[in-house]
Design a protein around this motif. Structure first.
Motif, PDB file in Angstrom:
ATOM      1  N   VAL A   1      -7.046 -34.683 -32.812  1.00  0.00           N
ATOM      2  CA  VAL A   1      -7.899 -33.505 -32.970  1.00  0.00           C
ATOM      3  C   VAL A   1      -8.631 -33.266 -31.649  1.00  0.00           C
ATOM      4  O   VAL A   1      -9.744 -33.747 -31.426  1.00  0.00           O
ATOM      5  N   LEU A   2      -7.996 -32.529 -30.769  1.00  0.00           N
ATOM      6  CA  LEU A   2      -8.501 -32.404 -29.403  1.00  0.00           C
ATOM      7  C   LEU A   2      -9.782 -31.589 -29.321  1.00  0.00           C
ATOM      8  O   LEU A   2     -10.617 -31.828 -28.443  1.00  0.00           O
ATOM      9  N   ASP A   3      -9.956 -30.620 -30.212  1.00  0.00           N
ATOM     10  CA  ASP A   3     -11.194 -29.834 -30.199  1.00  0.00           C
ATOM     11  C   ASP A   3     -12.398 -30.732 -30.466  1.00  0.00           C
ATOM     12  O   ASP A   3     -13.429 -30.624 -29.790  1.00  0.00           O
ATOM     13  N   SER A   4     -12.265 -31.627 -31.450  1.00  0.00           N
ATOM     14  CA  SER A   4     -13.361 -32.555 -31.758  1.00  0.00           C
ATOM     15  C   SER A   4     -13.556 -33.552 -30.628  1.00  0.00           C
ATOM     16  O   SER A   4     -14.686 -33.871 -30.250  1.00  0.00           O
ATOM     17  N   ALA A   5     -12.448 -34.055 -30.079  1.00  0.00           N
ATOM     18  CA  ALA A   5     -12.536 -35.022 -28.980  1.00  0.00           C
ATOM     19  C   ALA A   5     -13.249 -34.419 -27.781  1.00  0.00           C
ATOM     20  O   ALA A   5     -14.074 -35.079 -27.133  1.00  0.00           O
ATOM     21  N   GLU A   6     -12.948 -33.156 -27.486  1.00  0.00           N
ATOM     22  CA  GLU A   6     -13.570 -32.494 -26.338  1.00  0.00           C
ATOM     23  C   GLU A   6     -15.091 -32.455 -26.474  1.00  0.00           C
ATOM     24  O   GLU A   6     -15.816 -32.606 -25.493  1.00  0.00           O
ATOM     25  N   LYS A   7     -15.573 -32.269 -27.709  1.00  0.00           N
ATOM     26  CA  LYS A   7     -17.014 -32.174 -27.944  1.00  0.00           C
ATOM     27  C   LYS A   7     -17.681 -33.549 -27.951  1.00  0.00           C
ATOM     28  O   LYS A   7     -18.830 -33.685 -27.548  1.00  0.00           O
ATOM     29  N   MET A   8     -16.962 -34.583 -28.415  1.00  0.00           N
ATOM     30  CA  MET A   8     -17.580 -35.886 -28.668  1.00  0.00           C
ATOM     31  C   MET A   8     -17.464 -36.887 -27.525  1.00  0.00           C
ATOM     32  O   MET A   8     -18.361 -37.699 -27.320  1.00  0.00           O
ATOM     33  N   CYS A   9     -16.354 -36.844 -26.803  1.00  0.00           N
ATOM     34  CA  CYS A   9     -16.029 -37.933 -25.886  1.00  0.00           C
ATOM     35  C   CYS A   9     -16.657 -37.740 -24.507  1.00  0.00           C
ATOM     36  O   CYS A   9     -16.764 -36.613 -24.003  1.00  0.00           O
ATOM     37  N   ASP A  10     -17.032 -38.855 -23.891  1.00  0.00           N
ATOM     38  CA  ASP A  10     -17.553 -38.834 -22.525  1.00  0.00           C
ATOM     39  C   ASP A  10     -16.414 -38.774 -21.509  1.00  0.00           C
ATOM     40  O   ASP A  10     -16.519 -38.118 -20.480  1.00  0.00           O
ATOM     41  N   ARG A  11     -15.349 -39.486 -21.797  1.00  0.00           N
ATOM     42  CA  ARG A  11     -14.171 -39.503 -20.927  1.00  0.00           C
ATOM     43  C   ARG A  11     -12.926 -39.555 -21.792  1.00  0.00           C
ATOM     44  O   ARG A  11     -12.994 -39.802 -23.001  1.00  0.00           O
ATOM     45  N   PHE A  12     -11.777 -39.375 -21.137  1.00  0.00           N
ATOM     46  CA  PHE A  12     -10.507 -39.351 -21.852  1.00  0.00           C
ATOM     47  C   PHE A  12      -9.471 -40.198 -21.114  1.00  0.00           C
ATOM     48  O   PHE A  12      -9.459 -40.248 -19.881  1.00  0.00           O
ATOM     49  N   VAL A  13      -8.630 -40.866 -21.895  1.00  0.00           N
ATOM     50  CA  VAL A  13      -7.450 -41.552 -21.374  1.00  0.00           C
ATOM     51  C   VAL A  13      -6.254 -40.899 -22.048  1.00  0.00           C
ATOM     52  O   VAL A  13      -6.108 -40.982 -23.275  1.00  0.00           O
ATOM     53  N   ILE A  14      -5.438 -40.229 -21.269  1.00  0.00           N
ATOM     54  CA  ILE A  14      -4.299 -39.496 -21.832  1.00  0.00           C
ATOM     55  C   ILE A  14      -3.031 -40.303 -21.622  1.00  0.00           C
ATOM     56  O   ILE A  14      -2.645 -40.611 -20.481  1.00  0.00           O
TER      57      ILE A  14
ATOM     58  N   LEU B   1      -9.413 -29.085 -23.247  1.00  0.00           N
ATOM     59  CA  LEU B   1      -8.687 -30.356 -23.261  1.00  0.00           C
ATOM     60  C   LEU B   1      -7.263 -30.143 -23.747  1.00  0.00           C
ATOM     61  O   LEU B   1      -6.317 -30.741 -23.226  1.00  0.00           O
ATOM     62  N   ASN B   2      -7.087 -29.277 -24.732  1.00  0.00           N
ATOM     63  CA  ASN B   2      -5.755 -28.995 -25.260  1.00  0.00           C
ATOM     64  C   ASN B   2      -4.865 -28.371 -24.185  1.00  0.00           C
ATOM     65  O   ASN B   2      -3.694 -28.758 -24.029  1.00  0.00           O
ATOM     66  N   ASP B   3      -5.417 -27.419 -23.417  1.00  0.00           N
ATOM     67  CA  ASP B   3      -4.647 -26.800 -22.335  1.00  0.00           C
ATOM     68  C   ASP B   3      -4.191 -27.840 -21.314  1.00  0.00           C
ATOM     69  O   ASP B   3      -3.032 -27.860 -20.893  1.00  0.00           O
ATOM     70  N   ILE B   4      -5.139 -28.691 -20.918  1.00  0.00           N
ATOM     71  CA  ILE B   4      -4.846 -29.719 -19.919  1.00  0.00           C
ATOM     72  C   ILE B   4      -3.788 -30.682 -20.434  1.00  0.00           C
ATOM     73  O   ILE B   4      -2.839 -31.040 -19.729  1.00  0.00           O
ATOM     74  N   TYR B   5      -3.929 -31.087 -21.688  1.00  0.00           N
ATOM     75  CA  TYR B   5      -2.991 -32.050 -22.261  1.00  0.00           C
ATOM     76  C   TYR B   5      -1.576 -31.475 -22.313  1.00  0.00           C
ATOM     77  O   TYR B   5      -0.599 -32.159 -22.001  1.00  0.00           O
ATOM     78  N   MET B   6      -1.450 -30.208 -22.717  1.00  0.00           N
ATOM     79  CA  MET B   6      -0.135 -29.588 -22.805  1.00  0.00           C
ATOM     80  C   MET B   6       0.557 -29.573 -21.438  1.00  0.00           C
ATOM     81  O   MET B   6       1.746 -29.860 -21.322  1.00  0.00           O
ATOM     82  N   VAL B   7      -0.180 -29.235 -20.386  1.00  0.00           N
ATOM     83  CA  VAL B   7       0.407 -29.202 -19.058  1.00  0.00           C
ATOM     84  C   VAL B   7       0.780 -30.587 -18.560  1.00  0.00           C
ATOM     85  O   VAL B   7       1.868 -30.813 -18.039  1.00  0.00           O
ATOM     86  N   LEU B   8      -0.130 -31.555 -18.745  1.00  0.00           N
ATOM     87  CA  LEU B   8       0.121 -32.913 -18.272  1.00  0.00           C
ATOM     88  C   LEU B   8       1.348 -33.524 -18.931  1.00  0.00           C
ATOM     89  O   LEU B   8       2.168 -34.159 -18.256  1.00  0.00           O
TER      90      LEU B   8
END
Length: 241
Positions: free
Chosen positions: A191-204, A230-237
């Motif tokens: 759930v990337l929308d929730s992760a974007e709001k909650m997380c300080d950093r991300f490991v993809i 975050l969803n946009d970035i993840y799709m491209v990566l």
């Protein structure tokens, strides 16, 4: 603090993870992001000790499984994606079992659980068996069991599945309070929308490797668009790897 350093691992003769390195600092919530099969569940199993890495090191507050297995495991609280309860044990007996496993006085564990049981509306269900619980109620039991150990590292795997909106809000508040106490939190989620709001950093993760990590601002800078989600970035990566 959790440190994963140059970890390669997986199942017998089936390597899944390749040279993973990342950290979760004290008081930090890090989102572990990836498609199905990216290696999120395997990473969690390596950290909690269900799998042994082929190479690399995993430590919590500089304690490793190989140096002190008991001390290492007592630092971890784990909320799995799918609730796993003992059908023959009541809710009270689950709490008592966790207390014994972590060498916590039963009275202390029940006292720690009281506010959580009230929050999740389980305080009057201590003598209920799992067969009487809905999936959401079972998940609340797992959350309560993880929090009463007062872990140094809290691992949360798809935490919001099966929870109603009120419980999702309650769990979010609890995670924020744990951060404020200095607990390291690793949260795996789709759930990337929730992760974007909650997380300080991300490991993809993608195909068992870390393809990017950092704050949302870091990822946006690497991505080249300062308003990307975050969803946009993840799709491209994941398309580029």
């Amino acid at each position: 603090m959790l440190k994963v350093e140059k970890m390669t691992g997986g199942y017998l003769n089936i390597p899944v993870l390749k040279d993973l390195s990342f950290e979760v600092a004290d008081g930090e919530l890090v989102g572990l992001i990836g498609l199905n099969g990216a290696g999120k569940s395997t990473t969690i199993k390596e950290i909690i000790g269900l799998l042994t890495p082929y190479q690399g090191d995993i430590s919590i507050d500089d304690v490793t499984l190989s140096r002190d297995k008991v001390a290492y495991r007592r630092k971890i609280g784990f909320i799995p994606e799918t609730p796993s309860l003992y059908e023959e044990l009541t809710l009270r007996e689950h709490l008592e079992t966790v207390a014994m496993a972590y060498d916590i006085p039963v009275k202390t564990a029940l006292e720690r659980a009281q506010s959580l049981l009230e929050l999740f509306r389980l305080a009057d269900k201590l003598d209920w068996f799992p067969v009487n619980f809905s999936k959401g109620m079972k998940q609340k039991v797992m959350i309560t069991c993880a929090f009463i150990v007062e872990p140094r590292l809290l691992i949360v795997d798809e935490p919001f599945l099966g929870l109603d909106p009120v419980a999702i809000n309650d769990l979010t508040d609890l995670l924020n309070k744990e951060k404020a106490k200095g607990t390291s939190i690793l949260m795996s989620t789709h759930v990337l929308d929730s992760a974007e709001k909650m997380c300080d950093r991300f490991v993809i993760l993608h195909q068992g490797q870390v393809c990017a990590q950092g704050t949302l601002a870091d990822l946006r800078q690497d991505f080249g668009q300062m308003d990307a989600s975050l969803n946009d970035i993840y799709m491209v990566l994941t398309k580029e790897v």
